[in-house]
Design an enzyme around this catalytic site. Sequence first.
Site, PDB file in Angstrom:
ATOM      1  N   LYS A  19     -11.052 -31.916  -7.178  1.00  0.00           N
ATOM      2  CA  LYS A  19     -11.098 -32.014  -8.635  1.00  0.00           C
ATOM      3  C   LYS A  19     -12.333 -31.355  -9.257  1.00  0.00           C
ATOM      4  O   LYS A  19     -12.787 -31.762 -10.327  1.00  0.00           O
ATOM      5  CB  LYS A  19     -10.953 -33.477  -9.074  1.00  0.00           C
ATOM      6  CG  LYS A  19      -9.682 -34.110  -8.505  1.00  0.00           C
ATOM      7  CD  LYS A  19      -9.285 -35.402  -9.144  1.00  0.00           C
ATOM      8  CE  LYS A  19      -8.300 -35.209 -10.268  1.00  0.00           C
ATOM      9  NZ  LYS A  19      -7.544 -36.419 -10.599  1.00  0.00           N
ATOM     10  N   GLN A  21      -7.145 -45.952   0.584  1.00  0.00           N
ATOM     11  CA  GLN A  21      -8.287 -46.499  -0.152  1.00  0.00           C
ATOM     12  C   GLN A  21      -9.523 -45.613   0.106  1.00  0.00           C
ATOM     13  O   GLN A  21      -9.360 -44.447   0.360  1.00  0.00           O
ATOM     14  CB  GLN A  21      -8.556 -47.976   0.214  1.00  0.00           C
ATOM     15  CG  GLN A  21      -7.479 -48.932  -0.261  1.00  0.00           C
ATOM     16  CD  GLN A  21      -6.205 -48.895   0.551  1.00  0.00           C
ATOM     17  OE1 GLN A  21      -6.231 -49.102   1.742  1.00  0.00           O
ATOM     18  NE2 GLN A  21      -5.098 -48.652  -0.098  1.00  0.00           N
ATOM     19  N   GLU A  43      -9.322 -40.134  -4.011  1.00  0.00           N
ATOM     20  CA  GLU A  43     -10.135 -38.917  -3.909  1.00  0.00           C
ATOM     21  C   GLU A  43      -9.273 -37.668  -3.791  1.00  0.00           C
ATOM     22  O   GLU A  43      -9.787 -36.545  -3.884  1.00  0.00           O
ATOM     23  CB  GLU A  43     -11.077 -39.008  -2.689  1.00  0.00           C
ATOM     24  CG  GLU A  43     -12.105 -40.139  -2.747  1.00  0.00           C
ATOM     25  CD  GLU A  43     -11.585 -41.435  -2.143  1.00  0.00           C
ATOM     26  OE1 GLU A  43     -10.374 -41.509  -1.857  1.00  0.00           O
ATOM     27  OE2 GLU A  43     -12.382 -42.371  -1.962  1.00  0.00           O
ATOM     28  N   LYS A  54      -3.142 -34.980  -1.056  1.00  0.00           N
ATOM     29  CA  LYS A  54      -3.088 -33.519  -1.172  1.00  0.00           C
ATOM     30  C   LYS A  54      -3.763 -32.851   0.033  1.00  0.00           C
ATOM     31  O   LYS A  54      -3.254 -31.878   0.578  1.00  0.00           O
ATOM     32  CB  LYS A  54      -3.787 -33.053  -2.464  1.00  0.00           C
ATOM     33  CG  LYS A  54      -3.902 -31.559  -2.496  1.00  0.00           C
ATOM     34  CD  LYS A  54      -4.746 -30.953  -3.562  1.00  0.00           C
ATOM     35  CE  LYS A  54      -5.185 -29.584  -3.033  1.00  0.00           C
ATOM     36  NZ  LYS A  54      -5.490 -28.613  -4.036  1.00  0.00           N
ATOM     37  N   THR A  98     -10.744 -53.915  -0.660  1.00  0.00           N
ATOM     38  CA  THR A  98      -9.420 -54.215  -0.136  1.00  0.00           C
ATOM     39  C   THR A  98      -9.609 -55.003   1.165  1.00  0.00           C
ATOM     40  O   THR A  98     -10.727 -55.344   1.534  1.00  0.00           O
ATOM     41  CB  THR A  98      -8.573 -52.930   0.036  1.00  0.00           C
ATOM     42  OG1 THR A  98      -7.223 -53.324   0.316  1.00  0.00           O
ATOM     43  CG2 THR A  98      -9.101 -52.016   1.138  1.00  0.00           C
ATOM     44  N   ARG A 122      -3.351 -65.351  12.236  1.00  0.00           N
ATOM     45  CA  ARG A 122      -2.398 -65.453  13.349  1.00  0.00           C
ATOM     46  C   ARG A 122      -1.086 -66.127  12.981  1.00  0.00           C
ATOM     47  O   ARG A 122      -0.514 -66.895  13.738  1.00  0.00           O
ATOM     48  CB  ARG A 122      -3.068 -66.150  14.549  1.00  0.00           C
ATOM     49  CG  ARG A 122      -4.259 -65.355  15.061  1.00  0.00           C
ATOM     50  CD  ARG A 122      -5.196 -66.144  15.888  1.00  0.00           C
ATOM     51  NE  ARG A 122      -5.836 -67.203  15.126  1.00  0.00           N
ATOM     52  CZ  ARG A 122      -6.718 -68.051  15.634  1.00  0.00           C
ATOM     53  NH1 ARG A 122      -7.040 -67.979  16.907  1.00  0.00           N
ATOM     54  NH2 ARG A 122      -7.269 -68.981  14.889  1.00  0.00           N
ATOM     55  N   THR A 150      -0.741 -38.682  -3.943  1.00  0.00           N
ATOM     56  CA  THR A 150       0.068 -37.741  -4.725  1.00  0.00           C
ATOM     57  C   THR A 150       0.133 -36.367  -4.065  1.00  0.00           C
ATOM     58  O   THR A 150      -0.901 -35.807  -3.692  1.00  0.00           O
ATOM     59  CB  THR A 150      -0.559 -37.572  -6.123  1.00  0.00           C
ATOM     60  OG1 THR A 150      -0.849 -38.865  -6.636  1.00  0.00           O
ATOM     61  CG2 THR A 150       0.370 -36.824  -7.068  1.00  0.00           C
ATOM     62  N   GLY A 182      -1.629 -44.917  -3.170  1.00  0.00           N
ATOM     63  CA  GLY A 182      -0.732 -43.997  -3.881  1.00  0.00           C
ATOM     64  C   GLY A 182      -1.274 -42.608  -3.632  1.00  0.00           C
ATOM     65  O   GLY A 182      -2.339 -42.253  -4.150  1.00  0.00           O
TER      66      GLY A 182
HETATM   67  P1  GDP Z   1      -5.291 -40.282  -3.051  1.00  0.00           P
HETATM   68  O1  GDP Z   1      -4.909 -41.703  -3.241  1.00  0.00           O
HETATM   69  O2  GDP Z   1      -6.647 -40.127  -2.465  1.00  0.00           O
HETATM   70  O3  GDP Z   1      -4.262 -39.484  -2.309  1.00  0.00           O
HETATM   71  O4  GDP Z   1      -5.385 -39.643  -4.530  1.00  0.00           O
HETATM   72  P2  GDP Z   1      -4.336 -39.868  -5.737  1.00  0.00           P
HETATM   73  O5  GDP Z   1      -3.085 -39.120  -5.442  1.00  0.00           O
HETATM   74  O6  GDP Z   1      -4.204 -41.312  -6.058  1.00  0.00           O
HETATM   75  O7  GDP Z   1      -5.151 -39.250  -6.936  1.00  0.00           O
HETATM   76  C1  GDP Z   1      -5.606 -37.938  -6.923  1.00  0.00           C
HETATM   77  C2  GDP Z   1      -5.006 -37.200  -8.125  1.00  0.00           C
HETATM   78  O8  GDP Z   1      -5.683 -35.990  -8.320  1.00  0.00           O
HETATM   79  C3  GDP Z   1      -3.549 -36.819  -7.955  1.00  0.00           C
HETATM   80  O9  GDP Z   1      -2.918 -36.852  -9.194  1.00  0.00           O
HETATM   81  C4  GDP Z   1      -3.624 -35.391  -7.418  1.00  0.00           C
HETATM   82  O10 GDP Z   1      -2.464 -34.621  -7.746  1.00  0.00           O
HETATM   83  C5  GDP Z   1      -4.805 -34.875  -8.177  1.00  0.00           C
HETATM   84  N1  GDP Z   1      -5.616 -33.855  -7.486  1.00  0.00           N
HETATM   85  C6  GDP Z   1      -5.967 -33.766  -6.175  1.00  0.00           C
HETATM   86  N2  GDP Z   1      -6.821 -32.747  -5.974  1.00  0.00           N
HETATM   87  C7  GDP Z   1      -7.009 -32.176  -7.177  1.00  0.00           C
HETATM   88  C8  GDP Z   1      -7.830 -31.092  -7.643  1.00  0.00           C
HETATM   89  O11 GDP Z   1      -8.569 -30.461  -6.904  1.00  0.00           O
HETATM   90  N3  GDP Z   1      -7.788 -30.812  -8.985  1.00  0.00           N
HETATM   91  C9  GDP Z   1      -6.998 -31.506  -9.852  1.00  0.00           C
HETATM   92  N4  GDP Z   1      -7.017 -31.165 -11.139  1.00  0.00           N
HETATM   93  N5  GDP Z   1      -6.235 -32.537  -9.455  1.00  0.00           N
HETATM   94  C10 GDP Z   1      -6.251 -32.874  -8.137  1.00  0.00           C
HETATM   95  P1  IMO Z   2      -5.503 -44.929  -2.384  1.00  0.00           P
HETATM   96  O1  IMO Z   2      -5.072 -44.898  -0.942  1.00  0.00           O
HETATM   97  C1  IMO Z   2      -7.812 -46.903  -5.501  1.00  0.00           C
HETATM   98  C2  IMO Z   2      -8.261 -51.265  -5.177  1.00  0.00           C
HETATM   99  C3  IMO Z   2      -7.562 -52.123  -6.207  1.00  0.00           C
HETATM  100  C4  IMO Z   2      -8.514 -53.310  -6.260  1.00  0.00           C
HETATM  101  C5  IMO Z   2      -8.945 -53.449  -4.795  1.00  0.00           C
HETATM  102  C6  IMO Z   2      -8.151 -54.489  -4.014  1.00  0.00           C
HETATM  103  O2  IMO Z   2      -4.475 -44.414  -3.319  1.00  0.00           O
HETATM  104  O3  IMO Z   2      -6.847 -44.322  -2.547  1.00  0.00           O
HETATM  105  P2  IMO Z   2      -5.680 -54.556  -3.031  1.00  0.00           P
HETATM  106  O4  IMO Z   2      -4.354 -54.390  -3.707  1.00  0.00           O
HETATM  107  O5  IMO Z   2      -5.937 -53.583  -1.953  1.00  0.00           O
HETATM  108  O6  IMO Z   2      -5.913 -55.973  -2.581  1.00  0.00           O
HETATM  109  O7  IMO Z   2      -6.760 -54.290  -4.201  1.00  0.00           O
HETATM  110  O8  IMO Z   2      -8.758 -52.179  -4.218  1.00  0.00           O
HETATM  111  N1  IMO Z   2      -7.360 -50.318  -4.472  1.00  0.00           N
HETATM  112  C7  IMO Z   2      -7.352 -48.991  -4.681  1.00  0.00           C
HETATM  113  N2  IMO Z   2      -8.039 -48.226  -5.571  1.00  0.00           N
HETATM  114  N3  IMO Z   2      -6.977 -46.324  -4.602  1.00  0.00           N
HETATM  115  C8  IMO Z   2      -6.307 -47.065  -3.701  1.00  0.00           C
HETATM  116  O9  IMO Z   2      -5.581 -46.502  -2.714  1.00  0.00           O
HETATM  117  C9  IMO Z   2      -6.444 -48.464  -3.737  1.00  0.00           C
HETATM  118  N4  IMO Z   2      -5.927 -49.481  -3.015  1.00  0.00           N
HETATM  119  C10 IMO Z   2      -6.499 -50.597  -3.474  1.00  0.00           C
HETATM  120  O10 IMO Z   2      -7.471 -51.467  -7.450  1.00  0.00           O
HETATM  121  O11 IMO Z   2      -9.648 -52.983  -7.012  1.00  0.00           O
HETATM  122 MG    MG Z   3      -4.350 -42.996  -4.776  1.00  0.00          MG
END
Ligand code: GDP
Ligand code: IMO
Ligand code: MG
Length: 421
Positions: A328, A221, A13, A17, A236, A142, A41, A39
């Site tokens: 976004k 997640q 989501e 950021k 997850t 455990r 970003t 992950g």
């Molecule tokens: P997280 O796992 O919830 O931290 O999100 P991710 O980093 O996996 O994915 C969010 C993506 O959207 C990243 O590439 C961010 O750089 C990007 N992002 C976050 N907020 C915004 C936004 O408001 N607009 C745009 N265009 N990109 C954004």
């Molecule tokens: P962030 O923190 C999006 C998804 C995987 C899979 C399910 C189970 O970046 O939002 P796992 O490896 O946890 O056993 O996988 O959960 N998944 C995510 N999808 N963002 C994540 O993390 C995720 N972490 C796991 O794609 O469907």
């Molecule tokens: Mg992510």
Amino acid sequence: MVDVILGLQWGDEGKGKIVDYFAKNYDLIARFQGGPNAGHTLYVNDKKIVLHQIPSGIFHEQKINLIGNGVVLDPVTLKKECEAVASFGVDYQKSLFISERTHLILPTHRALDKASELSKGNDKIGSTLKGIGPAYMDKTGRNGLRVGDLLDKNFTTQYIKLRMKHQRLLDNFNFQEEISQWEEEFFDAIDFLKNLNIVNGEYFINDKIKKGMRVLAEGAQGSMLDVDFGTFPFVTSSSTISAGVCSGLGVAPQKIKDVIGITKAYCTRVGSGPFPTELTDATGDFLRNAGNEFGSTTGRPRRCGWIDLVALNFACMINGVTQIVMTKADILDSLEELMVCKNYLINGKESNVVPFQMNRMKIEAAYESFKGWNTDISKISSFEEMPQAMKTYINYINQYLGVPVKYISNGPGREQIVSIK
Ligand code: GDP
Ligand code: IMO
Ligand code: MG
């Protein structure tokens, strides 16, 4: 006092950021669950970095960052992340702390994750293959090893015992070579990990709270991937919701104040499982390309669709969300029409409830249509200047959820965020 930032959808989501943005208001930023499946970003000095296990407060000097006991930690990934943040000038030896109760992800956990997915055939979860499920299974079963065990002189013996147990489950798979390779990296990384700040996380954090420090708990997640309330079994293996903060850090529920829920202005999901508002048409492709919707951890294309208020309402309920950040929004800039899912159609009947076993029933989405704003909003810095069509869209969401959208993120950049008074 503890505030929480967590995802309300299926992950990605924009938590990283938003945590980075809010971190300036806090003294300590803590991850309470998940592991390198995450992950997050961030853009620091216009350079992109993806964090997997290190909290997203790490780029703020003077802030304490804690990896809590609820996390499952891969030492190999951690070492790489530490090196990456150091290249940005971060002194992680000073600002990163790890709870001794945090469970370790072992090389055989990764192999077991792979084996589990292979044995599922067409019912794959679509796991990130980082060993998350097996590591949490060893925790609740455990058997697992924890960061504090690294300091025990019997660690290697304990490790070999567990490895043998895992090996029996891997008999039918040919992962030996991979495991040996991972093991080499693993032992190198645990030597590195042993020299980081390993602390008693629960006393550490509670002492800071007692001193009046402000804590921000960072979720990974999303709520719809929660092991209890998500779209089981396509979830997850951890408690991604606000309740997970208590068990994942050792803080009492009375200490939690604000729960800040993050949602995209649309919706994505990576991996398998139900997704009622998924768009498999040109609009879905548009969202994927415009939003660069490819996994931050695995690079997989994300499934895209319209915002789902039934699921968001459910997520607000189970988390006790007090305010929402919508990310976004800029990705919708050029769309003529926007859809918002206000009900599910289950066997032709309208429902506003997230059902048990979403994956076993055919769910269609009933939509409310909105006019797109057709404006580049990425450089707008106050809500007053936002187009009326966006205000109408946000207003509907506020009314539906009964929780206010307080911030709109209008770009990936650190300062691209607009507050709503
Ligand atoms: P997280 O796992 O919830 O931290 O999100 P991710 O980093 O996996 O994915 C969010 C993506 O959207 C990243 O590439 C961010 O750089 C990007 N992002 C976050 N907020 C915004 C936004 O408001 N607009 C745009 N265009 N990109 C954004
Ligand atoms: P962030 O923190 C999006 C998804 C995987 C899979 C399910 C189970 O970046 O939002 P796992 O490896 O946890 O056993 O996988 O959960 N998944 C995510 N999808 N963002 C994540 O993390 C995720 N972490 C796991 O794609 O469907
Ligand atoms: Mg992510």
